[in-house]
Scaffold this active site. Structure first.
Site, PDB file in Angstrom:
ATOM      1  N   ASP A 110      77.752  43.017 119.713  1.00 42.47           N
ATOM      2  CA  ASP A 110      77.764  44.473 119.900  1.00 42.47           C
ATOM      3  C   ASP A 110      78.376  44.852 121.250  1.00 42.47           C
ATOM      4  O   ASP A 110      78.316  44.084 122.207  1.00 42.47           O
ATOM      5  CB  ASP A 110      76.323  44.995 119.796  1.00 42.47           C
ATOM      6  N   HIS A 167      87.589  45.730 119.736  1.00 44.25           N
ATOM      7  CA  HIS A 167      87.413  44.757 118.654  1.00 44.25           C
ATOM      8  C   HIS A 167      88.398  43.598 118.820  1.00 44.25           C
ATOM      9  O   HIS A 167      88.059  42.448 118.596  1.00 44.25           O
ATOM     10  CB  HIS A 167      87.606  45.425 117.290  1.00 44.25           C
ATOM     11  N   LEU A 226      80.202  21.931 112.266  1.00 44.04           N
ATOM     12  CA  LEU A 226      79.554  23.246 112.396  1.00 44.04           C
ATOM     13  C   LEU A 226      79.822  24.129 111.166  1.00 44.04           C
ATOM     14  O   LEU A 226      80.940  24.136 110.647  1.00 44.04           O
ATOM     15  CB  LEU A 226      80.123  23.923 113.648  1.00 44.04           C
TER      16      LEU A 226
HETATM   17  C1  IPE Z   1      75.406  46.022 114.378  1.00 47.03           C
HETATM   18  O1  IPE Z   1      75.977  46.787 115.376  1.00 47.03           O
HETATM   19  C2  IPE Z   1      76.452  45.553 113.431  1.00 47.03           C
HETATM   20  C3  IPE Z   1      77.411  44.587 113.961  1.00 47.03           C
HETATM   21  C4  IPE Z   1      77.391  44.072 115.174  1.00 47.03           C
HETATM   22  C5  IPE Z   1      78.453  44.171 113.054  1.00 47.03           C
HETATM   23  P1  IPE Z   1      76.057  48.384 115.276  1.00 47.03           P
HETATM   24  O2  IPE Z   1      76.711  48.824 116.518  1.00 47.03           O
HETATM   25  O3  IPE Z   1      76.667  48.766 113.991  1.00 47.03           O
HETATM   26  O4  IPE Z   1      74.513  48.786 115.243  1.00 47.03           O
HETATM   27  P2  IPE Z   1      73.800  50.134 115.663  1.00 47.03           P
HETATM   28  O5  IPE Z   1      74.483  51.240 114.930  1.00 47.03           O
HETATM   29  O6  IPE Z   1      73.966  50.254 117.134  1.00 47.03           O
HETATM   30  O7  IPE Z   1      72.368  49.955 115.275  1.00 47.03           O
HETATM   31  C1  IPE Z   2      80.345  45.846 117.586  1.00 41.93           C
HETATM   32  O1  IPE Z   2      80.780  46.756 118.537  1.00 41.93           O
HETATM   33  C2  IPE Z   2      81.362  45.606 116.499  1.00 41.93           C
HETATM   34  C3  IPE Z   2      81.012  46.189 115.188  1.00 41.93           C
HETATM   35  C4  IPE Z   2      79.919  46.841 114.916  1.00 41.93           C
HETATM   36  C5  IPE Z   2      81.963  46.013 114.118  1.00 41.93           C
HETATM   37  P1  IPE Z   2      80.628  48.316 118.317  1.00 41.93           P
HETATM   38  O2  IPE Z   2      81.851  48.810 117.643  1.00 41.93           O
HETATM   39  O3  IPE Z   2      79.346  48.626 117.657  1.00 41.93           O
HETATM   40  O4  IPE Z   2      80.612  48.804 119.829  1.00 41.93           O
HETATM   41  P2  IPE Z   2      79.654  49.892 120.487  1.00 41.93           P
HETATM   42  O5  IPE Z   2      78.248  49.542 120.109  1.00 41.93           O
HETATM   43  O6  IPE Z   2      80.081  51.215 119.936  1.00 41.93           O
HETATM   44  O7  IPE Z   2      79.918  49.753 121.947  1.00 41.93           O
HETATM   45 MG    MG Z   3      77.467  48.984 118.319  1.00 44.13          MG
END
Ligand code: IPE
Ligand code: IPE
Ligand code: MG
Length: 239
Positions: A19, A36, A130
């Site tokens: 995240d 990303h 792995l």
């Molecule tokens: C969880 O992260 C999903 C992934 C890392 C793929 P999100 O950013 O989507 O989760 P919330 O919305 O903060 O709970």
């Molecule tokens: C995690 O990073 C990647 C996915 C959920 C696909 P985010 O896109 O949720 O990044 P933040 O949480 O908005 O910083």
């Molecule tokens: Mg996120």
């Protein structure tokens, strides 16, 4: 930097909620997709580290069933990165004896992605180092409902007596069938929530929250999380 304890075990299965990509990009005035893209480099580094450390399973939460709520442009960017990553990295998976598995509803992904993913799974199927488990269009509640539906069908068809249902049989109907439960769950970017990830499987996982945003997450941060895990005393309800 905290060193790993050679006398203590390395977690057999590490699961990561990757995240913070969006925040990483926002902090640099870049579009979210750049976060990303940068995050894909962290995947490589962590994968290499897990191979070196002798981890058996690495599960990465790449796209949740709720992430479909995001703008189409961001979803397109993520799917493009996934296809690119698999195309580029499948030879690396082969070279390092890594087997790819996927959990989640792959059929919801665009055809191009499904094909790429299936090809990589097939090509790496015989590797026995792995196991990299990628959660794609994955939601744990959906997974549990899927399992319940499959079990109900079996009961209805008379091949399963409801009285015989136990935890092990239930787990065999989850997308993670055959994969041991995670020992260590890491979430990056400081968020302290599970966001519908492996709800059944993390019952006794040790949870480590890292403040580092995923695109900045490297081997040293993974080792710090493992060192934290090694300092914990797992009790499983006992003493
Ligand atoms: C969880 O992260 C999903 C992934 C890392 C793929 P999100 O950013 O989507 O989760 P919330 O919305 O903060 O709970
Ligand atoms: C995690 O990073 C990647 C996915 C959920 C696909 P985010 O896109 O949720 O990044 P933040 O949480 O908005 O910083
Ligand atoms: Mg996120």
């Amino acid at each position: 930097m905290t060193a790993l304890d050679p006398d203590k075990e390395i977690p057999r299965h590490i699961a990561i909620i990757m995240d913070g990509n969006g925040r990483w990009a926002a902090a640099r005035d870049l579009p979210r997709r750049e976060g990303h893209r940068a995050g894909a480099e962290s995947v490589e580094d962590v994968l290499r580290a897990c191979g070196d450390l002798g981890v058996d399973y690495l599960t990465l939460y790449a796209f949740s069933s709720e992430n479909w709520k995001r703008p189409e442009s961001e979803i397109d960017a993520l799917m493009g990165l996934l296809a690119h990553f698999l195309q580029e990295k499948t030879p690396t998976l082969m070279k390092n004896n890594i087997r790819l598995r996927v959990i989640g509803h792959l059929e919801r992904l665009p055809e191009r992605n499904r094909r790429q993913v299936r090809e990589s799974i097939e090509r790496t199927a015989a590797n026995d180092g792995l196991t990299l488990v990628v959660a794609l269009s994955y939601g744990s509640r959906e997974e549990i409902v899927d399992a319940a539906r499959a079990l109900m069908r079996k009961a209805k068809a008379g091949v399963l007596d409801p009285e015989d249902l136990d935890g092990a049989t239930f787990a065999e109907h989850l997308h993670t069938a055959g994969i041991p439960d995670p020992d260590l769950l890491v979430r990056t970017s400081g968020e302290c929530r599970v966001s519908n990830f492996l709800l059944w499987q993390i019952s006794y996982a040790e949870i480590v929250i890292s403040e580092v945003l995923w695109p900045d997450f490297r081997r040293e941060h993974l080792e710090a999380a493992i060192a934290e895990y090694q300092r914990r005393h797992r009790r499983f309800g006992g003493l």
